[in-house]
Design an enzyme around this catalytic site. Structure first.
Site, PDB file in Angstrom:
ATOM      1  CB  SER A  10     -42.455  -9.548 -34.192  1.00 41.61           C
ATOM      2  OG  SER A  10     -43.250  -9.297 -33.053  1.00 41.61           O
ATOM      3  CD  GLU A  55     -44.588  -8.166 -27.879  1.00 41.06           C
ATOM      4  OE1 GLU A  55     -43.739  -7.267 -27.691  1.00 41.06           O
ATOM      5  OE2 GLU A  55     -44.330  -9.204 -28.492  1.00 41.06           O
TER       6      GLU A  55
END
Ligand code: BEZ
Length: 190
Positions: free
Chosen positions: A27, A98
């Site tokens: 991403s 993350e």
């Protein structure tokens, strides 16, 4: 769910550096929602991009996890992405974003937009979800992966959007990635 935030804050490979090259292969290629000084297309070698990491917190839920990209070691492989020159304080929010299994790793990067004034290579940082993290889902057929992606949605949006945007960004970079383009085709049929 494992939380890698605290682990990552001890993985200070670039301690004392005023700037770091962060390499995005997922991403981060198409969604850089952080401050950066410069970005340059780049690749890393010895790694293949695969939709083998489960996403319970962004593109899926605990009950119906999505699938997102991670890297698998593969001799001779080339993985194209985007490198961002950042200052170190950018990492802490990324560690949180993350936290579901990704750990900071140091890798050599090669830039693809080389000119006489710019260096060709640098050490860089990636976020890597290796097969020993609890959210790792591993290999499945393209059919299975596409179906799971088609049916998963999470707080960051539909899992389908992640794959479609990644494939579009790789095309824009002129990058080859057979796994991603085959998955995109499979998803278009679900
Ligand atoms: C990436 O684009 O490199 C990436 C994004 C989220 C987690 C790990 C890696």
């Amino acid at each position: 769910m494992l939380d890698t935030t605290a682990l990552n804050q001890q993985r200070n490979f670039f301690d004392g550096h005023a700037e770091i090259w962060l390499f995005g292969y997922g991403s981060l290629i198409w969604k850089a929602d952080f401050a950066y000084l410069e970005r340059r297309p780049a690749f890393i070698t010895g790694w293949e991009r695969r939709f083998w990491q489960g996403s319970h917190d962004h593109r899926g839920t605990l009950e119906a996890p999505g699938r997102v990209a991670t890297l698998i070691p593969a001799e001779g492989a080339v993985c194209h992405g985007m490198a961002y020159r950042i200052t170190p304080e950018v990492l802490a929010p990324l560690d949180v974003r993350e936290k579901n299994g990704y750990l900071r790793e140091k890798v050599p990067l090669t830039f693809t937009d080389v000119s006489s004034e710019t260096p060709e290579q640098s050490e860089g940082l990636i976020y890597l979800a290796s097969e020993d993290n609890p959210a790792f889902l591993g290999e499945a057929t393209l059919d299975e992966i596409a179906l799971q992606i088609a049916n998963a949605h999470g707080p960051s949006g539909p899992n389908r959007e992640y794959l479609v945007n990644l494939a579009a960004a790789l095309r824009e970079l002129g990058a080859e990635d057979a796994h991603i383009f085959a998955l995109e085709y499979q998803l278009s049929r679900v």
